[in-house]
Motif scaffolding. Structure first.
Motif, mmCIF file in Angstrom:
data_model
loop_
_atom_site.group_PDB
_atom_site.id
_atom_site.type_symbol
_atom_site.label_atom_id
_atom_site.label_comp_id
_atom_site.label_asym_id
_atom_site.label_seq_id
_atom_site.Cartn_x
_atom_site.Cartn_y
_atom_site.Cartn_z
ATOM 1 N N ARG B 2 35.165 27.580 20.537
ATOM 2 C CA ARG B 2 35.663 28.941 20.524
ATOM 3 C C ARG B 2 35.129 29.702 21.717
ATOM 4 O O ARG B 2 34.051 30.284 21.667
ATOM 5 N N THR B 3 35.876 29.640 22.798
ATOM 6 C CA THR B 3 35.517 30.414 23.983
ATOM 7 C C THR B 3 36.760 31.115 24.503
ATOM 8 O O THR B 3 37.872 30.640 24.315
ATOM 9 N N LEU B 4 36.559 32.264 25.124
ATOM 10 C CA LEU B 4 37.664 32.972 25.768
ATOM 11 C C LEU B 4 37.241 33.223 27.218
ATOM 12 O O LEU B 4 36.240 33.891 27.477
ATOM 13 N N ILE B 5 37.982 32.625 28.144
ATOM 14 C CA ILE B 5 37.616 32.675 29.558
ATOM 15 C C ILE B 5 38.704 33.400 30.330
ATOM 16 O O ILE B 5 39.891 33.128 30.138
ATOM 17 N N ASN B 6 38.296 34.296 31.197
ATOM 18 C CA ASN B 6 39.256 34.987 32.044
ATOM 19 C C ASN B 6 38.907 34.766 33.513
ATOM 20 O O ASN B 6 37.953 35.349 34.023
ATOM 21 N N VAL B 7 39.649 33.861 34.149
ATOM 22 C CA VAL B 7 39.491 33.594 35.582
ATOM 23 C C VAL B 7 40.875 33.785 36.206
ATOM 24 O O VAL B 7 41.854 33.256 35.661
ATOM 25 N N PRO B 8 40.997 34.524 37.312
ATOM 26 C CA PRO B 8 42.327 34.660 37.915
ATOM 27 C C PRO B 8 42.888 33.287 38.300
ATOM 28 O O PRO B 8 42.145 32.426 38.768
ATOM 29 N N LYS B 9 44.182 33.085 38.051
ATOM 30 C CA LYS B 9 44.788 31.777 38.350
ATOM 31 C C LYS B 9 44.806 31.513 39.848
ATOM 32 O O LYS B 9 44.618 30.385 40.294
ATOM 33 N N THR B 10 45.052 32.579 40.620
ATOM 34 C CA THR B 10 45.117 32.429 42.083
ATOM 35 C C THR B 10 44.281 33.520 42.734
ATOM 36 O O THR B 10 44.052 34.579 42.151
ATOM 37 N N ALA B 11 43.827 33.231 43.964
ATOM 38 C CA ALA B 11 43.086 34.227 44.738
ATOM 39 C C ALA B 11 43.226 33.880 46.199
ATOM 40 O O ALA B 11 43.553 32.735 46.562
ATOM 41 N N LYS B 12 42.990 34.870 47.050
ATOM 42 C CA LYS B 12 43.001 34.612 48.497
ATOM 43 C C LYS B 12 41.607 34.186 48.922
ATOM 44 O O LYS B 12 40.619 34.601 48.333
ATOM 45 N N LYS B 13 41.527 33.370 49.946
ATOM 46 C CA LYS B 13 40.232 32.907 50.444
ATOM 47 C C LYS B 13 39.391 34.109 50.870
ATOM 48 O O LYS B 13 39.879 34.997 51.571
ATOM 49 N N GLY B 14 38.148 34.150 50.391
ATOM 50 C CA GLY B 14 37.259 35.250 50.744
ATOM 51 C C GLY B 14 37.333 36.428 49.787
ATOM 52 O O GLY B 14 36.516 37.349 49.862
ATOM 53 N N GLU B 15 38.294 36.392 48.881
ATOM 54 C CA GLU B 15 38.466 37.488 47.931
ATOM 55 C C GLU B 15 37.349 37.453 46.874
ATOM 56 O O GLU B 15 36.877 36.388 46.493
ATOM 57 N N ILE B 16 36.946 38.646 46.427
ATOM 58 C CA ILE B 16 35.954 38.712 45.342
ATOM 59 C C ILE B 16 36.717 38.671 44.010
ATOM 60 O O ILE B 16 37.610 39.474 43.786
ATOM 61 N N VAL B 17 36.396 37.688 43.183
ATOM 62 C CA VAL B 17 37.090 37.579 41.897
ATOM 63 C C VAL B 17 36.117 37.835 40.750
ATOM 64 O O VAL B 17 34.938 37.485 40.825
ATOM 65 N N GLU B 18 36.657 38.464 39.700
ATOM 66 C CA GLU B 18 35.825 38.713 38.523
ATOM 67 C C GLU B 18 36.071 37.619 37.482
ATOM 68 O O GLU B 18 37.220 37.244 37.231
ATOM 69 N N ILE B 19 34.990 37.134 36.926
ATOM 70 C CA ILE B 19 35.063 36.090 35.902
ATOM 71 C C ILE B 19 34.463 36.655 34.626
ATOM 72 O O ILE B 19 33.393 37.279 34.662
ATOM 73 N N ARG B 20 35.194 36.466 33.526
ATOM 74 C CA ARG B 20 34.674 36.955 32.242
ATOM 75 C C ARG B 20 34.669 35.812 31.240
ATOM 76 O O ARG B 20 35.659 35.090 31.127
ATOM 77 N N ALA B 21 33.560 35.664 30.561
ATOM 78 C CA ALA B 21 33.434 34.537 29.629
ATOM 79 C C ALA B 21 32.822 35.036 28.316
ATOM 80 O O ALA B 21 31.812 35.738 28.323
ATOM 81 N N MET B 22 33.478 34.673 27.228
ATOM 82 C CA MET B 22 32.960 35.052 25.905
ATOM 83 C C MET B 22 32.923 33.801 25.033
ATOM 84 O O MET B 22 33.800 32.948 25.117
ATOM 85 N N VAL B 23 31.898 33.697 24.222
ATOM 86 C CA VAL B 23 31.769 32.546 23.321
ATOM 87 C C VAL B 23 31.492 33.066 21.913
ATOM 88 O O VAL B 23 30.804 34.069 21.742
ATOM 89 N N ALA B 24 32.076 32.402 20.926
ATOM 90 C CA ALA B 24 31.834 32.790 19.539
ATOM 91 C C ALA B 24 30.473 32.259 19.111
ATOM 92 O O ALA B 24 30.225 31.048 19.166
#
Lengths: 260, 105
Positions: B2-24
Motif C-alpha cells: 500500500r503505497t501512493l507515489i507521485n512522480v511526474p511521467k515526463t520532465a525536461k533535462k535539468g528541470e526540478i521535479v517534485e516527488i511525493r511518496a506515501m505509505v500505509a
C-alpha cells in the motif's frame, strides 16, 4: 392564568421565530466541513495521491474482486463493475430494508450481503475490511448529490432521528443542534464547529490517524457531551444518519474526505 | 503493498521535479496503552530512502512523532530517464518498496 399565557405567547413566538431562522440560515448557507478546513487540508483531500483515505478505497477495490465465504463469490460476481453498479448508491443510503422492517446503512448492507449471499463471516463494524468496502462503494458516488430516498416507510425513522438531533443528552446536556445548528463556524477549543453534514464518510480523520465511519464520529460526539454512546449498528445511530442525510440532501459526496 | 507515489511521467533535462511518496503504516509510537492498560509496542517505519539508477538521492530518518501513513515530499533534478525506487524500513526489519519511472527529454 390568562395573563400568564399572554405573557408566554410573545416568548413562544420568539422561540419559534429563532428556530425557523436557524433552519433558514442552514438551508441557504449549508456548508460541508470541507469549506471550513484549511487550504492545506483541502489540498490533501483533493489529491488522490496525498489523501490517505485512498488506501482504504484501494483495499476495498481489491476486496470487491476477492471471492469470500462458503458461496465462493466476490462482490463483483453479482454486482460486476462497481464504477457502474455502485454509482450513486451511497448517496441514497440509509435505505429501508423490508426484511428488517427498519432502515439499514451502507456498512450494514455490505455486512448483510456478506453473511447472506457470500455465506461468509460477518465483518465487524469499524473493521478495516468493512471500512475499506464501504469507502470503495461510497467513492463511486463522489461528486454526486446526496439523494435520500422518498420511501414513505422511512419517514417515521427519519422523524425519530430528527427528534434525537434536537434532544439534549449527557452530563453536559447538549443536543446535536446546540452546536451544529446554533453555533456552527464558531470554535470549540481549537476546532471549528461544522454543520454536521455527513458528506464524506467513511472519512480519514487526522485525530484518528485512520479512516472511520459516521457512527464512530457520532459516538465521539456523544462521549464528548458525556452521554453513554449508542452501540455500533444501533438503530438510533442509523436513524440519526437518516436524518442527517436528508438534512444534507443535494450536497456532493466527498468520500474519502479528510477532516481534522 | 500500500503505497501512493507521485512522480511526474515526463520532465525536461535539468528541470526540478517534485516527488511525493506515501505509505500505509500505523506508526505506533510505543507510548500508547491498549486494553487493560497494556502498552502497545512501538512499531514504526524508521527509515525511508529513494534511489535513482541505483544511487541514493534522498533519505529520511523517521521518529515516533511522525503521524500514521507517513507522507514525504522532496525535489530532485531530472538528469535522465530511469526508475526511482522507494524503500521504507520497519522497526522489525521488514521493508516495503515501490518504483516509478520518469522519462526525461
Amino acid at each position: 392564568m390568562a395573563g400568564r399565557s399572554l405573557a408566554l405567547a410573545p416568548l413562544l413566538a420568539a422561540v419559534l421565530a429563532t428556530t425557523v431562522a436557524v433552519a433558514d440560515t442552514l438551508e441557504a448557507d449549508r456548508r460541508s466541513g470541507y469549506d471550513l478546513m484549511s487550504p492545506e487540508l483541502r489540498a490533501m483531500q483533493d489529491d488522490d495521491l496525498s489523501n490517505p483515505g485512498m488506501f482504504w478505497v484501494l483495499d476495498g477495490e481489491r476486496l470487491w474482486q476477492e471471492p469470500a465465504g462458503a458461496a465462493g463469490i466476490a462482490c463483483a460476481g453479482c454486482h460486476g463493475d462497481a464504477q457502474e453498479s455502485m454509482r450513486g448508491v451511497a448517496a441514497r443510503y440509509p435505505a429501508f430494508d423490508p426484511a428488517l422492517g427498519r432502515p439499514q446503512d451502507l456498512a450494514g448492507r455490505i455486512s448483510q450481503c456478506r453473511t447472506e449471499r457470500q455465506e461468509a463471516e460477518p465483518l465487524a463494524r469499524e473493521s478495516d475490511a468493512l471500512l475499506a468496502l464501504s469507502a470503495f462503494v461510497a467513492h463511486q458516488s463522489r461528486g454526486l448529490p446526496i439523494d435520500p430516498p422518498g420511501d414513505p416507510r422511512l419517514q417515521p425513522f427519519r422523524a425519530k432521528g430528527a427528534a434525537l438531533y434536537q434532544t439534549p443528552i449527557g452530563q453536559l446536556d447538549l443536543a446535536c443542534a446546540s452546536c451544529h445548528d446554533r453555533n456552527w463556524g464558531r470554535r470549540l477549543g481549537g476546532s471549528t464547529i461544522p454543520q454536521a453534514h455527513p458528506t464524506g464518510y467513511p472519512l480519514y480523520r487526522l485525530e484518528w490517524q485512520a479512516l472511520g465511519s459516521l457512527q464512530r464520529r457520532l459516538r465521539n460526539c456523544m462521549i464528548g457531551v458525556r452521554a453513554t454512546p449508542f452501540d455500533f449498528g444501533a438503530p438510533e445511530l442509523i436513524e440519526l444518519e437518516l436524518y442527517l442525510m436528508s438534512r444534507a440532501a443535494g450536497m456532493a459526496v466527498e468520500t474519502p474526505a479528510i477532516r481534522p | 503493498m500500500r503505497t501512493l507515489i507521485n512522480v511526474p511521467k515526463t520532465a525536461k533535462k535539468g528541470e526540478i521535479v517534485e516527488i511525493r511518496a506515501m505509505v500505509a503504516h500505523p506508526m505506533e509510537t510505543g507510548y500508547r496503552t491498549g486494553e487493560n492498560g497494556v502498552p502497545i509496542p512501538r512499531q514504526i517505519i524508521h527509515r525511508f530512502t529513494c534511489s535513482f539508477a541505483g544511487r541514493e538521492i534522498f533519505a529520511a530518518d523517521l521518529f515516533p512523532a511522525m503521524s500514521a501513513n507517513p507522507f514525504l515530499a522532496f525535489t530532485t533534478v531530472a538528469t535522465g530517464s530511469g526508475t526511482f525506487t522507494f524503500t521504507w524500513t520497519d522497526d522489525d526489519g521488514t521493508t516495503q518498496s515501490a518504483a516509478a519511472e520518469i522519462t526525461v527529454t
